[in-house]
Design a protein around this motif. Sequence first.
Motif, PDB file in Angstrom:
ATOM      1  N   LEU A 167       2.606  29.329  28.735  1.00 33.51           N
ATOM      2  CA  LEU A 167       2.385  27.944  29.118  1.00 33.51           C
ATOM      3  C   LEU A 167       3.728  27.378  29.548  1.00 33.51           C
ATOM      4  N   THR A 168       3.912  27.184  30.837  1.00 36.79           N
ATOM      5  CA  THR A 168       5.190  26.722  31.366  1.00 36.79           C
ATOM      6  C   THR A 168       5.094  25.249  31.733  1.00 36.79           C
ATOM      7  N   PHE A 169       5.919  24.448  31.089  1.00 36.29           N
ATOM      8  CA  PHE A 169       5.981  23.011  31.343  1.00 36.29           C
ATOM      9  C   PHE A 169       7.023  22.759  32.427  1.00 36.29           C
ATOM     10  N   ALA A 170       6.589  22.144  33.510  1.00 37.77           N
ATOM     11  CA  ALA A 170       7.435  21.963  34.687  1.00 37.77           C
ATOM     12  C   ALA A 170       8.723  21.209  34.376  1.00 37.77           C
ATOM     13  N   ARG A 171       8.656  20.208  33.529  1.00 41.72           N
ATOM     14  CA  ARG A 171       9.831  19.408  33.176  1.00 41.72           C
ATOM     15  C   ARG A 171      10.110  19.508  31.680  1.00 41.72           C
ATOM     16  N   GLY A 172       9.849  20.668  31.125  1.00 38.76           N
ATOM     17  CA  GLY A 172       9.953  20.863  29.687  1.00 38.76           C
ATOM     18  C   GLY A 172      11.325  20.608  29.092  1.00 38.76           C
ATOM     19  N   ALA A 173      12.386  20.857  29.855  1.00 34.23           N
ATOM     20  CA  ALA A 173      13.745  20.658  29.328  1.00 34.23           C
ATOM     21  C   ALA A 173      14.011  19.190  29.022  1.00 34.23           C
ATOM     22  N   SER A 174      13.255  18.278  29.628  1.00 30.77           N
ATOM     23  CA  SER A 174      13.465  16.854  29.398  1.00 30.77           C
ATOM     24  C   SER A 174      12.549  16.294  28.307  1.00 30.77           C
TER      25      SER A 174
ATOM     26  N   ARG B  90      12.557  23.736  33.387  1.00 36.39           N
ATOM     27  CA  ARG B  90      11.298  24.107  32.741  1.00 36.39           C
ATOM     28  C   ARG B  90      11.534  24.686  31.346  1.00 36.39           C
ATOM     29  N   ARG B  91      10.478  24.711  30.570  1.00 32.60           N
ATOM     30  CA  ARG B  91      10.452  25.381  29.271  1.00 32.60           C
ATOM     31  C   ARG B  91       9.059  25.975  29.121  1.00 32.60           C
ATOM     32  N   ALA B  92       8.930  27.004  28.292  1.00 29.08           N
ATOM     33  CA  ALA B  92       7.628  27.662  28.151  1.00 29.08           C
ATOM     34  C   ALA B  92       7.308  27.950  26.694  1.00 29.08           C
ATOM     35  N   ILE B  93       6.027  28.120  26.467  1.00 29.46           N
ATOM     36  CA  ILE B  93       5.500  28.555  25.179  1.00 29.46           C
ATOM     37  C   ILE B  93       4.795  29.875  25.432  1.00 29.46           C
ATOM     38  N   ASP B  94       5.280  30.924  24.813  1.00 26.64           N
ATOM     39  CA  ASP B  94       4.621  32.229  24.890  1.00 26.64           C
ATOM     40  C   ASP B  94       3.751  32.394  23.659  1.00 26.64           C
ATOM     41  N   LEU B  95       2.472  32.654  23.871  1.00 32.40           N
ATOM     42  CA  LEU B  95       1.526  32.893  22.786  1.00 32.40           C
ATOM     43  C   LEU B  95       1.044  34.325  22.872  1.00 32.40           C
ATOM     44  N   ARG B  96       1.211  35.046  21.791  1.00 28.85           N
ATOM     45  CA  ARG B  96       0.748  36.427  21.713  1.00 28.85           C
ATOM     46  C   ARG B  96      -0.501  36.490  20.838  1.00 28.85           C
ATOM     47  N   GLU B  97      -1.218  37.579  20.931  1.00 25.82           N
ATOM     48  CA  GLU B  97      -2.443  37.738  20.158  1.00 25.82           C
ATOM     49  C   GLU B  97      -2.156  37.480  18.686  1.00 25.82           C
ATOM     50  N   GLY B  98      -2.943  36.609  18.086  1.00 30.07           N
ATOM     51  CA  GLY B  98      -2.788  36.286  16.675  1.00 30.07           C
ATOM     52  C   GLY B  98      -1.887  35.088  16.400  1.00 30.07           C
ATOM     53  N   ASP B  99      -1.121  34.638  17.401  1.00 29.60           N
ATOM     54  CA  ASP B  99      -0.277  33.462  17.212  1.00 29.60           C
ATOM     55  C   ASP B  99      -1.154  32.230  17.024  1.00 29.60           C
ATOM     56  N   LEU B 100      -0.690  31.333  16.170  1.00 28.39           N
ATOM     57  CA  LEU B 100      -1.377  30.065  15.974  1.00 28.39           C
ATOM     58  C   LEU B 100      -0.560  28.962  16.623  1.00 28.39           C
ATOM     59  N   LEU B 101      -1.184  28.192  17.471  1.00 26.86           N
ATOM     60  CA  LEU B 101      -0.546  27.068  18.138  1.00 26.86           C
ATOM     61  C   LEU B 101      -0.729  25.827  17.278  1.00 26.86           C
ATOM     62  N   ASP B 102       0.343  25.095  17.035  1.00 28.51           N
ATOM     63  CA  ASP B 102       0.264  23.810  16.331  1.00 28.51           C
ATOM     64  C   ASP B 102      -0.410  22.838  17.300  1.00 28.51           C
ATOM     65  N   GLU B 103      -1.705  22.651  17.133  1.00 27.42           N
ATOM     66  CA  GLU B 103      -2.486  21.903  18.104  1.00 27.42           C
ATOM     67  C   GLU B 103      -2.069  20.444  18.190  1.00 27.42           C
ATOM     68  N   ALA B 104      -1.788  19.806  17.067  1.00 26.79           N
ATOM     69  CA  ALA B 104      -1.376  18.398  17.084  1.00 26.79           C
ATOM     70  C   ALA B 104      -0.046  18.245  17.824  1.00 26.79           C
ATOM     71  N   ALA B 105       0.899  19.141  17.564  1.00 24.06           N
ATOM     72  CA  ALA B 105       2.195  19.085  18.238  1.00 24.06           C
ATOM     73  C   ALA B 105       2.040  19.362  19.732  1.00 24.06           C
ATOM     74  N   PHE B 106       1.134  20.266  20.091  1.00 19.68           N
ATOM     75  CA  PHE B 106       0.900  20.578  21.507  1.00 19.68           C
ATOM     76  C   PHE B 106       0.318  19.367  22.233  1.00 19.68           C
ATOM     77  N   VAL B 107      -0.638  18.697  21.621  1.00 19.97           N
ATOM     78  CA  VAL B 107      -1.227  17.500  22.221  1.00 19.97           C
ATOM     79  C   VAL B 107      -0.146  16.449  22.452  1.00 19.97           C
ATOM     80  N   GLU B 108       0.735  16.265  21.484  1.00 21.00           N
ATOM     81  CA  GLU B 108       1.820  15.292  21.640  1.00 21.00           C
ATOM     82  C   GLU B 108       2.762  15.698  22.770  1.00 21.00           C
ATOM     83  N   LEU B 109       3.027  16.989  22.902  1.00 23.84           N
ATOM     84  CA  LEU B 109       3.886  17.478  23.974  1.00 23.84           C
ATOM     85  C   LEU B 109       3.260  17.201  25.344  1.00 23.84           C
ATOM     86  N   VAL B 110       1.963  17.415  25.462  1.00 24.29           N
ATOM     87  CA  VAL B 110       1.260  17.121  26.714  1.00 24.29           C
ATOM     88  C   VAL B 110       1.312  15.625  27.008  1.00 24.29           C
TER      89      VAL B 110
END
Length: 113
Positions: free
Chosen positions: A60-67, A84-104
């Motif tokens: 998941l690559t965020f276009a302006r993630g560094a800011s 940019r900045r990215a989140i790499d998710l591998r099989e079995g990884d758990l994404l902090d959904e609340a933190a991800f929503v806030e990031l979006v």
Amino acid sequence: MSEDWRSETIDTVRSLIMAAEPAVVEEAKWVKPSNPAGVPTFSCDGLICTAETYQDKVKLTFARGASLDDPSSLFNASLGAGTRRAIDLREGDLLDEAAFVELVREAVARNRS
């Protein structure tokens, strides 16, 4: 793409992005013979992020993630990139959904500013 953990991860991420900001538009870009479905891109007043699948991860690559503030340290890839900045998710990884929503939400706010 076949139905496996990667497609399930994309579906989860898609739901979280839409929950964070209902005005988000999803498009498939960069369609080519080696990737006939293209790359899902999510925009709202500018590009928020892309969701690419690889054999061993979903990126998941965020276009302006560094800011963006990332107090939960979701970003774990492309940390040296200038914009940019990215989140790499591998099989079995758990994404902090609340933190991800806030990031979006922060990414959308940055696009709107």
